[in-house]
Enzyme design. Structure first.
Site, PDB file in Angstrom:
ATOM      1  N   LYS A 284      18.354   0.608 -38.286  1.00  0.00           N
ATOM      2  CA  LYS A 284      16.908   0.436 -38.364  1.00  0.00           C
ATOM      3  C   LYS A 284      16.564  -0.422 -39.580  1.00  0.00           C
ATOM      4  O   LYS A 284      17.220  -0.094 -40.806  1.00  0.00           O
ATOM      5  CB  LYS A 284      15.933   1.438 -38.467  1.00  0.00           C
ATOM      6  CG  LYS A 284      15.636   2.258 -36.967  1.00  0.00           C
ATOM      7  CD  LYS A 284      14.645   3.358 -37.252  1.00  0.00           C
ATOM      8  CE  LYS A 284      14.813   4.056 -35.784  1.00  0.00           C
ATOM      9  NZ  LYS A 284      14.129   3.649 -34.815  1.00  0.00           N
ATOM     10  N   ARG A 358      17.342  10.079 -26.271  1.00  0.00           N
ATOM     11  CA  ARG A 358      17.829  10.401 -24.945  1.00  0.00           C
ATOM     12  C   ARG A 358      18.969  10.933 -24.704  1.00  0.00           C
ATOM     13  O   ARG A 358      19.223  11.681 -23.713  1.00  0.00           O
ATOM     14  CB  ARG A 358      17.675   9.037 -24.199  1.00  0.00           C
ATOM     15  CG  ARG A 358      18.573   8.038 -24.347  1.00  0.00           C
ATOM     16  CD  ARG A 358      18.203   6.786 -24.126  1.00  0.00           C
ATOM     17  NE  ARG A 358      17.347   6.028 -24.646  1.00  0.00           N
ATOM     18  CZ  ARG A 358      16.685   4.718 -24.423  1.00  0.00           C
ATOM     19  NH1 ARG A 358      17.101   4.102 -23.607  1.00  0.00           N
ATOM     20  NH2 ARG A 358      15.523   4.265 -25.216  1.00  0.00           N
TER      21      ARG A 358
HETATM   22  N1  BES Z   1      12.694   7.310 -32.617  1.00  0.00           N
HETATM   23  C1  BES Z   1      12.578   5.782 -32.153  1.00  0.00           C
HETATM   24  C2  BES Z   1      11.517   5.471 -31.352  1.00  0.00           C
HETATM   25  C3  BES Z   1      10.401   5.158 -32.097  1.00  0.00           C
HETATM   26  C4  BES Z   1      10.378   3.904 -32.823  1.00  0.00           C
HETATM   27  C5  BES Z   1       9.167   5.892 -32.396  1.00  0.00           C
HETATM   28  C6  BES Z   1       9.290   3.751 -33.669  1.00  0.00           C
HETATM   29  C7  BES Z   1       8.114   5.823 -33.012  1.00  0.00           C
HETATM   30  C8  BES Z   1       8.054   4.335 -33.725  1.00  0.00           C
HETATM   31  C9  BES Z   1      13.841   5.911 -31.021  1.00  0.00           C
HETATM   32  O1  BES Z   1      14.787   6.804 -31.320  1.00  0.00           O
HETATM   33  C10 BES Z   1      14.464   4.754 -31.003  1.00  0.00           C
HETATM   34  O2  BES Z   1      14.940   4.015 -32.067  1.00  0.00           O
HETATM   35  N2  BES Z   1      14.452   4.019 -29.965  1.00  0.00           N
HETATM   36  C11 BES Z   1      14.760   2.513 -29.949  1.00  0.00           C
HETATM   37  C12 BES Z   1      15.467   2.533 -28.329  1.00  0.00           C
HETATM   38  C13 BES Z   1      15.961   1.103 -28.332  1.00  0.00           C
HETATM   39  C14 BES Z   1      17.326   1.019 -29.159  1.00  0.00           C
HETATM   40  C15 BES Z   1      16.519   0.894 -26.914  1.00  0.00           C
HETATM   41  C16 BES Z   1      13.373   1.787 -29.888  1.00  0.00           C
HETATM   42  O3  BES Z   1      12.472   2.179 -29.075  1.00  0.00           O
HETATM   43  O4  BES Z   1      13.546   0.520 -30.582  1.00  0.00           O
HETATM   44 MN    MN Z   2      16.450   5.851 -32.658  1.00  0.00          MN
END
Ligand code: BES
Ligand code: MN
Ligand code: ZN
Length: 504
Positions: A284, A358
């Site tokens: 990230k 997921r």
């Molecule tokens: N924990 C995150 C989702 C999230 C992001 C929650 C920001 C709250 C605030 C999750 O694990 C994630 O990183 N999801 C990705 C999925 C994508 C790579 C398909 C996302 O939402 O960017």
């Molecule tokens: Mn994630």
């Protein structure tokens, strides 16, 4: 969570209350309320109040607070008038926020014992008990603070210690007392979830979540925590794949509460317990990455519901399932392109290691489904897309059971812990097709919240299922009236309301 302020209920004249302050809600556009008349009792008091209210015509605006000192005929030295806004706009949710704001204000000003005069403050469709409950929840949730890591505590010499809610008649007392008891347990569950969420990632590890689950005590509650060895033996391989890049062991937590009849299948509650989500190899950006300590708030919601349900001896059977790990990028980390075989046997092509929630939920949901529960509700901070779609005002609701979704939507409105449905049309499933495995773990840019839910749907068999994406609601760094900056405990109130309606 500090100690909770005492809340009790009483019937009688507020003018006779010997508290530090009496709180009187005032509707907008009303110079004087009938409630005020009743409160005042004596003509002398009424005249003073009328004259005073005439001079402050802005009063009544939602959230405005004014104080009047030494009102003739009133025992309490202070009368605090709180604007309740327009009568037709007043909701239980508004009352909850108002109570939170007022409690905070009174606490700040050093009031210790206060009486709140609810009287004939009308909220459409709400009973006296409903209103008492909203006030109690507002007071408790609004005063919550997480300050265990400040070595110098906030200055407060005489913090608020007791709130007495005045109800119109003695006949209301039993229902009002029951409402306070319910609110107490639900708020304890919410605050437990907040505490877990607010703990930093170096303290709230998968091991810590396991310990916190084991610390829940009730004669009808059984908690099992699997360590890495047990997880390997059980075959939670998708959880293990996500865990590969972390120096910390994962945990798989199972909670069983037998509050209902032996023959009844339990309601399964499943939670995402990512104690820190760096994104892994698909790392990230640095901005706000610290907030990814909150990525275990789904797990916290499950534990919060167990805390509240056991405290209330709720007559239901519950099965809790939590998968917990960090998502890190250590040398052994899983990589984009890897194919993982899940606990259920379905193969998953990992195209982005940041879509890890997921994966761990795949195993937790498949395990829950195997136990043949009556239904499954999962909680997960699953997608950034959900934050974009719904912001912080509602959790995303998806699933396979219209009955369950309808009941949750209703419970969301009633509790103020709102949920809003997104569609799960069959066509969306196309987006998670893989060229080399059964499915892939990302579905492209479009409808990210829905395709994540589509992924989960492959693991629940035909058990009626609802999914709550709490990514936008689980924490709020700005804070609100009823929630200090940080974790909110989202999911606990809506599901507690749902469980209560289910067992009544
Ligand atoms: N924990 C995150 C989702 C999230 C992001 C929650 C920001 C709250 C605030 C999750 O694990 C994630 O990183 N999801 C990705 C999925 C994508 C790579 C398909 C996302 O939402 O960017
Ligand atoms: Mn994630
Ligand atoms: Zn995550």
């Amino acid at each position: 969570m500090g100690s909770m302020v005492t809340i009790d209920v009483k019937a009688g004249a507020a003018a006779k209350q010997r508290d530090d302050a009496v709180v009187l809600p005032l509707l907008e556009g009303r110079k004087f309320t009938p409630a005020g008349d009743k409160l005042a009792g004596q003509e002398e008091t009424r005249a003073t109040l009328r004259a005073w209210l005439r001079r402050f015509d802005h009063l009544g605006k939602f959230g405005d607070i004014g104080t009047l000192y030494d009102v003739p005929g009133m025992f309490a030295p202070r009368l605090v008038v709180v604007g309740a806004g327009e009568e037709r706009k007043l909701s239980l949710n508004g009352l909850r926020r108002l109570a939170a704001k007022t409690a905070h204000e009174l606490d700040k000003r050093g009031a210790r014992d206060v009486a709140v005069y609810l009287a004939d403050l009308n909220v459409r469709g709400a009973s006296v008990a409903d209103k008492v409950r909203a006030v109690a929840e507002g007071v408790w949730l609004g005063l919550y603070r997480f300050d265990k890591y400040r070595t110098k505590k906030e200055e407060n010499r005489r913090p608020l210690r007791r709130v007495t809610v005045m109800v119109p008649s003695r006949r209301d007392l039993d229902a009002a007392e029951a409402a306070v008891e319910r609110a107490r347990a639900v708020c304890a569950g919410v605050m437990f979830a907040r505490d877990l969420g607010n703990e930093p990632g170096n303290v709230c590890t998968p091991e810590h979540l396991g310990e916190q689950a084991l610390a829940l005590k009730h004669p009808k509650l059984k908690v099992t925590v699997m360590d890495k060895k047990a997880i390997e033996k059980a075959g939670f391989t998708a959880l293990l794949a996500v865990n590969q890049g972390s120096a910390r062991e994962p945990r798989f937590i199972v909670l069983e509460y037998a509050g209902g009849a032996k023959k009844d299948a339990p309601v399964a509650l499943v939670g995402k317990g990512l104690t820190f989500d760096s994104g892994g190899i698909s790392i990230k950006p640095a901005a706000q990455m610290d907030e990814m300590k909150f990525d275990m708030c789904g797990a916290a919601a499950v534990l919060g519901v167990f805390r509240a349900a056991t405290e209330l001896n709720l007559p239901v059977n519950l099965l809790g399932v939590i998968a917990s790990t960090e998502n890190m990028s250590g040398a052994a980390a899983y990589k984009p392109g890897d194919v993982v075989t899940s606990y259920k046997g379905l193969t998953i092509e990992v195209q982005n290691t940041d879509a890890e929630g997921r994966l761990i939920l795949a195993d937790a949901l498949a395990y829950a489904a195997e136990r043949k529960p009556a239904e499954i509700i999962d909680f997960a901070t699953l997608t950034g897309a959900c934050v974009i779609a719904l912001g912080s005002q509602a959790s995303g609701l998806m699933g396979t059971s219209s009955r369950l979704k309808k009941a949750l939507a209703r419970a969301g409105e009633d509790s103020g812990d709102r949920v809003w449905e997104l569609p799960m049309y069959e066509e969306y499933q196309e987006q998670i097709k893989s060229k080399i495995a059964d499915i892939r773990n990302i579905g492209g840019r479009e409808a990210g919240t829905i395709t994540a839910a589509c992924f989960l749907s492959r693991f629940v068999d035909d058990v009626p299922w609802a999914h709550l994406d709490i990514a936008g609601t689980a924490w709020n760094m700005k804070g609100s009236e009823i929630s200090a900056p940080g974790a909110t405990g989202a999911g606990v109130r809506v599901v507690m309301d749902y469980l209560a309606s289910r067992s009544s």
